[in-house]
Design a protein around this motif. Structure first.
Motif, PDB file in Angstrom:
ATOM      1  N   HIS A  10       0.844  -1.195   0.000  1.00 22.61           N
ATOM      2  CA  HIS A  10       0.000   0.000   0.000  1.00 22.61           C
ATOM      3  C   HIS A  10       0.883   1.251   0.000  1.00 22.61           C
ATOM      4  O   HIS A  10       1.889   1.328   0.714  1.00 22.61           O
ATOM      5  CB  HIS A  10      -0.896  -0.009   1.234  1.00 22.61           C
ATOM      6  CG  HIS A  10      -1.993   0.999   1.198  1.00 22.61           C
ATOM      7  ND1 HIS A  10      -1.794   2.359   1.349  1.00 22.61           N
ATOM      8  CD2 HIS A  10      -3.348   0.850   1.036  1.00 22.61           C
ATOM      9  CE1 HIS A  10      -2.941   2.994   1.290  1.00 22.61           C
ATOM     10  NE2 HIS A  10      -3.906   2.102   1.095  1.00 22.61           N
ATOM     11  N   VAL A  13       1.580   2.877   3.431  1.00 23.13           N
ATOM     12  CA  VAL A  13       2.494   2.068   4.232  1.00 23.13           C
ATOM     13  C   VAL A  13       3.925   2.265   3.758  1.00 23.13           C
ATOM     14  O   VAL A  13       4.858   2.435   4.563  1.00 23.13           O
ATOM     15  CB  VAL A  13       2.089   0.581   4.184  1.00 23.13           C
ATOM     16  CG1 VAL A  13       3.103  -0.286   4.922  1.00 23.13           C
ATOM     17  CG2 VAL A  13       0.701   0.385   4.763  1.00 23.13           C
ATOM     18  N   ASN A 296       5.076  -2.680  10.774  1.00 23.73           N
ATOM     19  CA  ASN A 296       4.226  -3.871  10.893  1.00 23.73           C
ATOM     20  C   ASN A 296       3.578  -3.951  12.271  1.00 23.73           C
ATOM     21  O   ASN A 296       2.400  -4.304  12.402  1.00 23.73           O
ATOM     22  CB  ASN A 296       5.044  -5.133  10.647  1.00 23.73           C
ATOM     23  CG  ASN A 296       5.308  -5.393   9.174  1.00 23.73           C
ATOM     24  OD1 ASN A 296       4.768  -4.710   8.309  1.00 23.73           O
ATOM     25  ND2 ASN A 296       6.140  -6.382   8.890  1.00 23.73           N
ATOM     26  N   ILE A 299       0.755  -1.436  12.507  1.00 23.32           N
ATOM     27  CA  ILE A 299      -0.391  -1.870  11.703  1.00 23.32           C
ATOM     28  C   ILE A 299      -1.169  -2.972  12.410  1.00 23.32           C
ATOM     29  O   ILE A 299      -2.409  -2.963  12.430  1.00 23.32           O
ATOM     30  CB  ILE A 299       0.087  -2.313  10.309  1.00 23.32           C
ATOM     31  CG1 ILE A 299       0.519  -1.073   9.503  1.00 23.32           C
ATOM     32  CG2 ILE A 299      -1.002  -3.084   9.564  1.00 23.32           C
ATOM     33  CD1 ILE A 299       1.259  -1.394   8.227  1.00 23.32           C
ATOM     34  N   LEU A 333      -0.994   5.932   9.322  1.00 21.72           N
ATOM     35  CA  LEU A 333      -1.284   4.521   9.101  1.00 21.72           C
ATOM     36  C   LEU A 333      -2.717   4.174   9.505  1.00 21.72           C
ATOM     37  O   LEU A 333      -3.399   3.390   8.833  1.00 21.72           O
ATOM     38  CB  LEU A 333      -0.293   3.644   9.872  1.00 21.72           C
ATOM     39  CG  LEU A 333       1.147   3.660   9.352  1.00 21.72           C
ATOM     40  CD1 LEU A 333       2.078   2.958  10.331  1.00 21.72           C
ATOM     41  CD2 LEU A 333       1.242   3.012   7.970  1.00 21.72           C
ATOM     42  N   VAL A 336      -5.523   4.321   6.904  1.00 21.51           N
ATOM     43  CA  VAL A 336      -5.650   3.362   5.798  1.00 21.51           C
ATOM     44  C   VAL A 336      -5.716   1.914   6.262  1.00 21.51           C
ATOM     45  O   VAL A 336      -5.975   1.015   5.450  1.00 21.51           O
ATOM     46  CB  VAL A 336      -4.476   3.521   4.798  1.00 21.51           C
ATOM     47  CG1 VAL A 336      -4.476   4.923   4.214  1.00 21.51           C
ATOM     48  CG2 VAL A 336      -3.133   3.197   5.422  1.00 21.51           C
ATOM     49  N   VAL A 337      -5.487   1.665   7.546  1.00 23.43           N
ATOM     50  CA  VAL A 337      -5.528   0.288   8.043  1.00 23.43           C
ATOM     51  C   VAL A 337      -6.933  -0.020   8.549  1.00 23.43           C
ATOM     52  O   VAL A 337      -7.439   0.654   9.445  1.00 23.43           O
ATOM     53  CB  VAL A 337      -4.494   0.081   9.172  1.00 23.43           C
ATOM     54  CG1 VAL A 337      -4.663  -1.301   9.801  1.00 23.43           C
ATOM     55  CG2 VAL A 337      -3.083   0.256   8.637  1.00 23.43           C
ATOM     56  N   LEU A 367      -3.758  -9.283   5.967  1.00 23.78           N
ATOM     57  CA  LEU A 367      -3.070  -8.002   5.812  1.00 23.78           C
ATOM     58  C   LEU A 367      -1.964  -8.080   4.761  1.00 23.78           C
ATOM     59  O   LEU A 367      -1.751  -7.126   3.996  1.00 23.78           O
ATOM     60  CB  LEU A 367      -2.502  -7.543   7.155  1.00 23.78           C
ATOM     61  CG  LEU A 367      -3.524  -7.076   8.189  1.00 23.78           C
ATOM     62  CD1 LEU A 367      -2.867  -6.852   9.547  1.00 23.78           C
ATOM     63  CD2 LEU A 367      -4.231  -5.787   7.738  1.00 23.78           C
ATOM     64  N   LEU A 372      -0.784  -4.588   3.181  1.00 23.58           N
ATOM     65  CA  LEU A 372      -0.734  -3.700   4.343  1.00 23.58           C
ATOM     66  C   LEU A 372       0.332  -4.099   5.360  1.00 23.58           C
ATOM     67  O   LEU A 372       0.411  -3.491   6.431  1.00 23.58           O
ATOM     68  CB  LEU A 372      -2.105  -3.659   5.020  1.00 23.58           C
ATOM     69  CG  LEU A 372      -3.182  -2.914   4.229  1.00 23.58           C
ATOM     70  CD1 LEU A 372      -4.559  -3.177   4.824  1.00 23.58           C
ATOM     71  CD2 LEU A 372      -2.892  -1.405   4.205  1.00 23.58           C
ATOM     72  N   ALA A 417      -9.497  -8.389   5.371  1.00 25.97           N
ATOM     73  CA  ALA A 417      -9.241  -6.974   5.109  1.00 25.97           C
ATOM     74  C   ALA A 417     -10.253  -6.369   4.144  1.00 25.97           C
ATOM     75  O   ALA A 417     -10.499  -5.154   4.191  1.00 25.97           O
ATOM     76  CB  ALA A 417      -7.823  -6.801   4.563  1.00 25.97           C
ATOM     77  N   ASP A 424     -11.024   2.184   8.848  1.00 27.89           N
ATOM     78  CA  ASP A 424      -9.731   2.656   9.335  1.00 27.89           C
ATOM     79  C   ASP A 424      -9.476   2.107  10.729  1.00 27.89           C
ATOM     80  O   ASP A 424     -10.344   1.488  11.346  1.00 27.89           O
ATOM     81  CB  ASP A 424      -9.635   4.184   9.314  1.00 27.89           C
ATOM     82  CG  ASP A 424     -10.743   4.849  10.114  1.00 27.89           C
ATOM     83  OD1 ASP A 424     -11.593   4.133  10.680  1.00 27.89           O
ATOM     84  OD2 ASP A 424     -10.756   6.083  10.186  1.00 27.89           O
TER      85      ASP A 424
END
Length: 631
Positions: A10, A13, A296, A299, A333, A336-337, A367, A372, A417, A424
């Motif tokens: 992404h 990320v 990571n 996230i 982050l 978008v996560v 993920l 992600l 996901a 988010d």
């Protein structure tokens, strides 16, 4: 365990990771240079003088003693947070014996190098001891460093689970970043009284509708055996984050204590740390904990609605690795996560239900497939995060890993996901004329994320409780509890406020909490702007809020303001302050006074070890002028 299909990372990320690497270039390079200089092929103890070395193996016996004397076998340090009062750490009593045996079978020699303290926020909640809680992370880091300082070791096994223990172990280990290290968890207790029922009884007690005996019965049915508490607080967030960062064996986090699989994983950690201690598989902890690993970890935290404490802990651990992680990185982050898990207090399920639904292995897989997570990372299991898509099982008594189902087994708890609970992550960074703060929104209903109401200001939890019981807060209100930051009194968690605030919300009032203290992963349905920085003790604007001032918290838009003119706010005299040195005594607090004076702000990790300066690395002052942590 085959690598994940190639998926494009992404863009956000990738951008955040590149930004962190650029910001950290000088400090990270200096850290790695120091690690490289410390690394020696073969046992480091062979450089010790004979007298020094003899002290190091004097108490050993038999073949282990001869192996240490000959400096031919890897020496492995065991550093443990075991104690038999705390349920999360009690299972670790047997681990050193298991680990010594498995390390020996792999050709190494393990020694119990040292213990670190482990305190429980569940016990100290609302008590003076809680004011030592955050500082215990620094003590644990220093204790870890003392354990590893003898130059007898080529690798380390770090035994810990909860709150400050895992971050402290990692900060200490990163001072010995040339040593490979495997974290060894204990696992959660069996599921007890459902968390939703426990919360209901707590709220009834706050309203005077349940007795203390009713409350104690509910709590004892929830926290009832050896293992970590089953709600998704900081302890279980620790396990989630460090496994996705590659520091656990795959699937080790949430296997329950007392099981054959738990023992097999513990013993395998001993064999694995020997394998990565030298030769082609040599994998020091500083190689694992790079910029990609921290991204990571963030996230994984965001995708599961994990503990807000990690907005400080991860920043502090990253600094120990020479990496400058900021709240802005969390915020970008989080945008978008997707939120993929509902675990109490963000849902009714507990961590055992999460694990049964597919757990970390399903989470990592979905993920990775969504681009992600960084796949190209070093882990204690080998290169590549795809290894963490597989779960451990016992097959004919042997530990093996197998692929997990490609779908969640319970989408009320864990989702892919492409079908998230929310688009988010569960954390928001808010900012305005009151400074910056963190809001955990994953358990807060959308209609409660914007609150504008008059403030009621307190400086202690006891004063708040008295006002609640007197009926003074039965209205729309933003409860302000200040002088709770790290410089003020060690930044205690204020989770004990939640039941009373929940009562006010259930009565139909608009309610929010604003504090420079902490709320942890146990924070629930109340919108809470926590870890406000600058804190009141440092002269932050929160120190100038007066009763009746209208405060607006908009977690959706990311704003936090008191609706008072900036000039008027600046003119106000401070009417309260942090505890004096004389009054901050008892329960050992006076012993931590030096840490209280040295601690940094929340957004820099609330650490006494940072921010990094040129002097840490022998670098010219101008080199880091614009590269201090958090800038």
């Amino acid at each position: 365990m085959s690598p994940t299909p190639t998926t494009k990372l992404h863009r956000v990320v990738a951008d955040v990771t590149e930004r962190i690497a650029a910001r950290s270039a000088a400090t990270r390079a200096a850290h790695l240079d120091r690690v490289a200089a410390a690394h020696a092929e073969g046992p480091v103890r062979r450089g010790l003088a004979c007298s020094n070395l003899a002290h190091g193996f004097a108490a050993m016996e038999g073949a282990d003693k001869q192996a240490l004397r000959a400096a031919r076998a890897p020496g492995v340090a065991i550093v443990s947070s075991y104690n038999d009062m705390l349920s999360a750490h009690q299972p670790m009593q047997e681990y050193p014996a298991w680990l010594k045996k498995s390390v020996r079978s792999a050709g190494g020699v393990a020694q119990f190098a040292g213990g670190v303290p482990a305190m429980c926020d569940g016990i100290t909640q609302g008590r003076a001891g809680m004011e030592l809680s955050l500082f215990s992370r620094e003590v644990i880091a220093m204790s870890t460093a003392i354990a590893l300082s003898h130059d007898m070791f080529d690798a380390a096994l770090l035994l810990g689970v909860c709150d400050k223990i895992v971050p402290g172990l990692l900060i200490g280990a990163l001072s010995f970043g040339h040593l490979p290290a495997v974290l060894v968890p204990a696992g959660p207790m069996n599921s007890g009284l459902p968390n939703k029922e426990k919360a209901r009884v707590r709220q009834l007690y706050a309203e005077g509708l349940a007795t203390r005996e009713d409350l104690l019965d509910a709590e004892a049915a929830s926290y009832h055996s050896a293992g970590t508490c089953t709600f998704y607080g900081t302890a279980n967030s620790n396990q989630m984050v460090v496994e996705v960062m590659g520091l656990h064996l795959p699937g080790a986090s949430f296997v329950q204590p007392g099981s054959a699989l738990r023992r097999a994983l513990t013993e395998e950690a001993g064999r694995r740390v020997v394998a990565i201690s030298r030769g082609e598989e040599y994998t020091p902890v500083s190689r694992i904990l790079d910029e990609k690993a921290f991204v990571n970890g963030v996230i994984a935290l965001l995708a599961t609605g994990g503990s807000t404490n990690h907005t400080m802990h991860l920043v502090a651990v990253a600094a120990a690795a020479g990496i400058q992680l900021t709240w802005d990185d969390f915020s970008d982050l989080s945008a978008v996560v997707p939120l993929l898990a509902r675990v109490y207090p963000n849902g009714s399920a507990d961590i055992n239900h999460f694990h049964a639904a597919g757990g970390i292995q399903f989470l990592v897989g979905t993920l990775l497939d969504a681009g992600l997570l960084h796949e190209d990372v070093h882990t204690v299991a080998g290169f590549g995060l795809h290894r963490y898509r597989a779960e451990p099982i016992l097959s004919d008594g042997e530990l093996v890993w197998r692929d997990v189902p490609t779908r969640s087994l319970d989408e009320e708890v864990l989702r892919p996901a492409w079908r998230p609970f929310a688009a988010d992550g569960g954390l928001r960074m808010v900012e305005g004329n009151l400074g910056r703060a963190v809001v955990k929104v994953s358990a807060v209903a959308p209609e409660h994320r914007v609150v504008q109401a008059p403030a009621r200001v307190f400086t202690t939890q006891e004063a708040f409780t008295a006002a609640f019981e007197a009926g003074e807060l039965d209205r729309d209100v933003v409860v302000v509890i200040r002088q709770q930051g790290p410089q003020a009194n060690g930044m205690p968690e204020l989770h004990g406020l939640t039941p009373a605030l929940g009562v006010l919300m259930d009565r139909g009032h608009a309610v929010a909490l604003l504090t420079d203290g902490r709320m942890s992963g146990a924070s629930g349905k109340i919108p809470a702007a926590i870890q406000v920085t600058p804190e009141a003790a440092a002269g932050g604007p929160i120190a100038r809020i007066a009763d009746g001032d209208v405060v607006r918290l908009d977690a959706s838009a990311g704003s936090l303001d008191v609706l008072v003119g900036d000039e008027e706010l600046a003119r106000r005299e401070l009417v309260d302050g942090p505890p004096s040195e004389a009054s901050w005594t008892g329960t050992g607090r006076e012993l931590f006074a030096a840490l209280r004076r040295a601690v940094g702000p929340a957004d820099l990790g609330a650490s006494v070890f940072g921010p990094l300066t040129p002097e840490h690395f022998g670098m010219p002052t101008h080199t880091l002028e614009t590269q201090e942590v958090g800038q």
